[in-house]
Design a protein around this motif. Structure first.
Motif, short mmCIF file in Angstrom:
data_model
loop_
_atom_site.label_atom_id
_atom_site.label_comp_id
_atom_site.label_asym_id
_atom_site.label_seq_id
_atom_site.Cartn_x
_atom_site.Cartn_y
_atom_site.Cartn_z
N HIS A 22 0.83 -1.21 0.00
CA HIS A 22 0.00 0.00 0.00
C HIS A 22 0.87 1.26 0.00
O HIS A 22 0.45 2.31 -0.52
CB HIS A 22 -0.93 0.01 1.22
N PHE A 23 2.06 1.18 0.57
CA PHE A 23 2.95 2.33 0.60
C PHE A 23 3.47 2.65 -0.79
O PHE A 23 3.50 3.81 -1.22
CB PHE A 23 4.12 2.06 1.55
N TYR A 24 3.89 1.62 -1.52
CA TYR A 24 4.48 1.83 -2.85
C TYR A 24 3.47 1.68 -3.99
O TYR A 24 3.79 1.97 -5.14
CB TYR A 24 5.62 0.84 -3.07
N GLY A 25 2.27 1.19 -3.69
CA GLY A 25 1.26 1.03 -4.72
C GLY A 25 1.46 -0.21 -5.57
O GLY A 25 1.21 -0.19 -6.77
N PHE A 26 1.90 -1.32 -4.96
CA PHE A 26 2.07 -2.58 -5.68
C PHE A 26 0.75 -3.35 -5.67
O PHE A 26 0.28 -3.77 -4.62
CB PHE A 26 3.16 -3.45 -5.04
N GLY A 27 0.16 -3.53 -6.83
CA GLY A 27 -1.08 -4.29 -6.92
C GLY A 27 -2.29 -3.55 -6.40
O GLY A 27 -3.39 -4.11 -6.35
N THR A 28 -2.12 -2.31 -6.01
CA THR A 28 -3.21 -1.49 -5.49
C THR A 28 -2.80 -0.03 -5.59
O THR A 28 -1.68 0.28 -5.99
CB THR A 28 -3.53 -1.87 -4.03
N ASP A 29 -3.70 0.87 -5.23
CA ASP A 29 -3.36 2.30 -5.25
C ASP A 29 -2.50 2.64 -4.04
O ASP A 29 -2.57 2.00 -2.99
CB ASP A 29 -4.64 3.15 -5.22
N VAL A 30 -1.66 3.69 -4.19
CA VAL A 30 -0.86 4.17 -3.06
C VAL A 30 -1.81 4.68 -1.98
O VAL A 30 -2.68 5.50 -2.23
CB VAL A 30 0.10 5.29 -3.50
N ASP A 31 -1.65 4.14 -0.78
CA ASP A 31 -2.54 4.50 0.33
C ASP A 31 -1.71 4.50 1.62
O ASP A 31 -1.53 3.46 2.26
CB ASP A 31 -3.69 3.50 0.42
N TYR A 32 -1.20 5.69 1.98
CA TYR A 32 -0.34 5.79 3.16
C TYR A 32 -1.10 5.48 4.45
O TYR A 32 -0.53 4.91 5.40
CB TYR A 32 0.28 7.18 3.25
N GLU A 33 -2.37 5.84 4.50
CA GLU A 33 -3.14 5.59 5.71
C GLU A 33 -3.27 4.08 5.97
O GLU A 33 -3.08 3.61 7.10
CB GLU A 33 -4.54 6.22 5.61
N THR A 34 -3.59 3.33 4.91
CA THR A 34 -3.71 1.87 5.07
C THR A 34 -2.35 1.25 5.39
O THR A 34 -2.26 0.33 6.22
CB THR A 34 -4.28 1.25 3.78
N ALA A 35 -1.30 1.75 4.74
CA ALA A 35 0.05 1.25 5.04
C ALA A 35 0.39 1.48 6.51
O ALA A 35 0.94 0.60 7.18
CB ALA A 35 1.07 1.94 4.14
N PHE A 36 0.03 2.67 7.01
CA PHE A 36 0.30 3.00 8.41
C PHE A 36 -0.44 2.04 9.34
O PHE A 36 0.11 1.59 10.35
CB PHE A 36 -0.13 4.45 8.69
N ILE A 37 -1.68 1.70 8.99
CA ILE A 37 -2.47 0.78 9.82
C ILE A 37 -1.81 -0.59 9.89
O ILE A 37 -1.69 -1.20 10.97
CB ILE A 37 -3.91 0.66 9.27
N HIS A 38 -1.34 -1.09 8.75
CA HIS A 38 -0.70 -2.42 8.74
C HIS A 38 0.61 -2.41 9.52
O HIS A 38 0.90 -3.36 10.27
CB HIS A 38 -0.44 -2.86 7.30
N TYR A 39 1.40 -1.35 9.36
CA TYR A 39 2.64 -1.27 10.14
C TYR A 39 2.36 -1.21 11.64
O TYR A 39 3.06 -1.82 12.45
CB TYR A 39 3.44 -0.03 9.72
N LEU A 53 -0.26 -2.45 13.20
CA LEU A 53 -0.70 -3.77 13.66
C LEU A 53 0.50 -4.70 13.86
O LEU A 53 0.58 -5.43 14.86
CB LEU A 53 -1.66 -4.39 12.64
N ALA A 54 1.45 -4.67 12.92
CA ALA A 54 2.64 -5.51 13.05
C ALA A 54 3.48 -5.08 14.24
O ALA A 54 4.10 -5.91 14.92
CB ALA A 54 3.47 -5.44 11.77
N SER A 55 3.48 -3.79 14.53
CA SER A 55 4.24 -3.26 15.65
C SER A 55 3.61 -3.65 16.99
O SER A 55 4.29 -4.09 17.92
CB SER A 55 4.34 -1.74 15.54
N GLU A 56 2.28 -3.52 17.08
CA GLU A 56 1.60 -3.76 18.35
C GLU A 56 1.39 -5.24 18.63
O GLU A 56 1.53 -5.67 19.78
CB GLU A 56 0.25 -3.04 18.34
N GLN A 57 1.06 -6.01 17.60
CA GLN A 57 0.72 -7.41 17.81
C GLN A 57 1.92 -8.34 17.76
O GLN A 57 1.99 -9.30 18.52
CB GLN A 57 -0.31 -7.86 16.77
N GLN A 58 2.87 -8.07 16.88
CA GLN A 58 4.03 -8.95 16.74
C GLN A 58 5.35 -8.29 17.14
O GLN A 58 6.40 -8.92 17.04
CB GLN A 58 4.14 -9.44 15.29
#
Length: 759
Positions: free
Chosen positions: A604-621, A623-628
């Motif tokens: 989502h950060f670089y727009g691979f296979g989808t549109d560039v979406d910094y907000e969604t990228a931030f959410i995934h990062y 989740l990885a930070s808090e859960q794992q």
């Protein structure tokens, strides 16, 4: 879904019609490659002939497995009772019950067949058009169905009166065309059985290739099961040359015959293509888990290695669990020289297979024999297990197994103690004695042996030899599950599914059943796919991983996504690569794989296979930070806070996340140091702007002054400086003379100037 339905044909056609042989990639069919999930239905079939009944209420443990029984009340409300009757009587009663049920079922089916089956009419002969008479007498033998006896051409016929010899009234039961087709199918069945016999009895690749030649011949004769085997062999490139077009044609032919069927537990669990339903997932997973549990023997099943390709690339030094050929040869050398530990280790490897070693009971038996002759108790115990189970190599013998178990148990070996407990529990070579069984299981469990813990839990669950206690049963099943015992997961799943001894939890039961299902024999496909990838056949590997991914294997999902991400599979079109990878990264992330969650952020950060979406990228990062607690995710969050991407710019939070990344992983310390240096420069510039010479620096634009990539230049300079310092210090450290050892003191001559250490 009913076999042969129109919807069945639709999903098979779509899932296989997306492959274009001319373009050598997947076309843009609306179904696309993701519909390989429906191809997985056939692959996930667990032997259609061996359907396992799903009983609704009541439970019982047999040989360490909890089975559901009908017609019983809630286990928690049952009266506590002791089962001190002979186990043999239990088994006989169970067999009688099963025989009675089967007899009733067969009688019912026969009655229905008599009512519903059409009357056969003779074709040709001396009684054309007359109904066949069953039974009829021929050659002093009664026949209740058509027969080919007395005919050289093999055609089926019947008599239209009771006594054929007296009346000579007869006719054919089939046309000549039907007769030829029947004989052809019988010939195909014989060829198929020959191929399957070779396939099941051999572990050599050359013999397996020979077996597939028989299966190929049977498939050409339209044998359904042979066509299923060959279609997958062509799809994967297993023992036959990979040919996706031919595989597709076979699948389409199978679809027309209504072949696709299988369990869809993962689809209901994840809500993929169907309405998400925990109870439906539970039903499907339980059916498959019953089949897996019934296959577990005393010696255990084949070990399946779950290797993540992404982890191998990111951490080349990380052990994948596979043994190198040189290391195996080294252990074999030690074993030949009499190293007992090497003999036991190789024996266990060959007994269960895995870690790059094929299952081979003959070699396992030889290594255990050598170690047992040297007095090793562990080898004695495993010989006992092999004799107790029996195989083509080791004949089943309760007496011999008991001797080895006793020797090992007397030496305090937990495996031997557990085996001896099994002998007393089921009366194998000794009279049934629940007290002694309980005693030996307790001894084995105290030493942490999972079989002892499992059987002890079973005894508490059933109240055999002890007072029934579901809490104790739960305790020991949990301990055995921590050791990875499949039946422990299965028993816990049954308890959570029925609410026995615990609060009923569909979610927990499904996860446990899923764990059991993924340890079935079909999971060996994971190693086949991995070997294909290592051999450079990425196309075969990705197809196999995709099919396993549709069954819910997280490792297969992440590996399929990795191969697509690296663009190593030529059968997938370039426009489809990243969207497919994104789909499987998403599924792997939902099952808790950290790297997959970070990959989602990257896409989502670089727009691979989808549109560039910094907000969604931030959410995934996040989740990885808090859960794992991923250091990579923390570093990325720091960068996004620093740049204000997808979140308000905040240098202080950026520093906080950088610091957290450095604490989470030592590998992150160097990049964090460089990032903090750059952050310090930025903070200093901002500070100067805000304090004294705001007007001077307000017109300075770093991007215009030094270029848009000035921060990369700065980090490069800092890296070079840091590398120079490290190299200088290493040279200084190496130049200091060190004594080679203790020797008499001699006058030291001053070395030439060029060899003097730097001051």
């Amino acid at each position: 879904m009913k076999a042969g339905s129109s919807s069945s044909i639709y999903f098979w056609y779509c899932s296989l019609n997306v492959i274009s042989l001319k373009s050598n990639h997947f076309s843009n069919c609306s179904c696309c490659i993701s519909n390989l999930k429906y191809v997985a239905a056939l692959f996930q079939t667990l032997a259609a002939e061996d359907q396992v009944k799903d009983h609704s209420t009541g439970t019982r443990v047999v040989a360490g497995q909890i089975f559901l029984e009908s017609g019983k009340s809630d286990p928690q409300s049952e009266d506590e009772e002791n089962f001190h009757s002979q186990e043999e009587e239990k088994e006989n009663s169970l067999e009688e019950l099963n025989s009675l049920e089967m007899s009733n079922l067969l009688n019912k089916e026969l009655e229905e067949a008599e009512i519903q089956s059409p009357v056969l009419t003779a074709i040709g002969g001396t009684a054309d058009g007359e109904p066949c008479h069953f039974p009829f007498l021929f050659m002093e033998k009664e026949y209740a169905e058509c027969t080919a006896d007395g005919r050289e051409d093999g055609r089926l016929w019947c008599a239209t009166t009771y006594d054929y010899k007296k009346d000579q009234k007869w006719g054919f039961c089939e046309t000549e065309e039907q007769s030829n087709k029947r004989r052809q199918m019988q010939e195909a069945e014989d060829v198929y059985q020959t191929g399957m016999k070779i396939l099941n009895e051999s572990s050599k690749k050359a013999q397996k290739k020979e077996a597939y030649q028989y299966l190929l011949k049977a498939a050409d004769m339209n044998h359904t099961k042979a066509m299923e085997k060959v279609s997958y062999a062509l799809l994967f490139g297993d023992y036959l040359k990979q040919n996706i077009q031919s595989s597709k044609e076979l699948f389409e032919k199978l679809t027309e015959e209504g072949s696709p069927k299988g369990q869809m537990g993962y689809r209901y669990w994840a809500g993929i293509g169907v309405l998400q339903s925990c109870e439906s997932a539970l039903t499907h997973y339980r059916l498959v888990a019953n089949h897996v549990a019934s296959d577990i023997s005393l010696t255990g099943g084949t070990v399946v290695q779950r290797i993540r390709l992404a982890d191998e690339v990111e951490n080349p030094g990380m052990a994948s669990g596979m043994l190198e050929e040189d290391l195996i040869q080294y252990y074999q050398f030690l074993a030949e020289k009499g190293d007992v530990q090497a003999q036991v280790g190789l024996g266990q490897l060959h007994l269960h297979g895995g870690r790059g070693v094929e299952q081979n009971h003959q070699r396992a038996f030889e290594y255990f024999n050598q170690a047992a002759n040297a007095g090793n108790s562990h080898a004695m115990a495993f010989l006992g297990k092999m004799y107790s189970e029996g195989s083509d190599v080791v004949p089943q013998s309760n007496e011999t197994a008991l001797q080895y178990f006793k020797k090992a148990a007397d030496m305090g070996n937990p495996v031997g103690q557990s085996g001896l407990g099994m002998a007393y529990l089921y009366g194998r070579g000794v009279p049934v004695n629940y007290e002694l069984a309980l005693k030996y299981f307790q001894k084995a469990a105290e030493q942490g042996w999972v079989d002892g813990q499992l059987q002890l839990g079973s005894m508490y669950y059933n109240g055999i030899g002890v007072k029934r206690d579901y809490k104790q049963a739960l305790k020991y099943f949990n301990l055995a599950s921590q050791g990875g015992h499949i039946l422990a997961f299965y028993n816990l799943a049954q308890m959570h599914a029925t609410g026995t001894g615990v609060m009923r939890s569909c979610h927990t039961a499904v996860e446990l059943f899923k764990n059991v299902c993924e340890r079935g024999r079909w999971s060996e496909r994971l190693m086949t796919a991995y070997n294909s990838y290592k051999d450079g056949d990425s196309n075969s590997a990705v197809v196999q991983y995709l099919l396993l991914a549709e069954q819910g294997y997280e490792v297969a999902q992440s590996n399929a996504a990795f191969i697509l991400d690296q663009k190593e599979a030529s059968i997938v079109g370039e426009n489809e690569t990243y969207p497919r990878a994104l789909l499987h990264w998403n599924r792997a992330a939902s099952q808790g794989y950290t790297v997959a969650r970070i990959k989602l952020g990257d896409y989502h950060f670089y727009g691979f296979g989808t549109d560039v979406d910094y907000e969604t990228a931030f959410i995934h990062y996040r989740l990885a930070s808090e859960q794992q607690h991923s250091a990579q995710a923390m570093f990325n969050l720091g960068y996004m806070h620093e740049k204000g991407l997808g979140i308000k710019q905040d240098i202080h939070l950026a520093k906080r996340f950088y610091d957290m990344a450095a604490e989470a992983s030592p590998d992150a310390q160097v990049p964090v140091f460089l990032a903090l240096c750059k952050l310090g420069v930025i903070y200093s510039v901002q500070y100067v702007r805000e304090i004294n010479i705001r007007e001077v620096f307000s017109h300075i634009d770093m991007d215009q002054l030094l270029g848009p990539e000035w921060d990369l230049y700065l980090m490069t300079i800092i890296t070079l400086l840091l590398g120079t310092i490290i190299a200088y210090r290493q040279r200084q450290h190496q130049a200091i003379p060190r004594p080679a050892g203790l020797r008499p003191a001699v006058p030291q001559q001053e070395p030439p100037p060029e060899h003097q250490p730097p001051q």
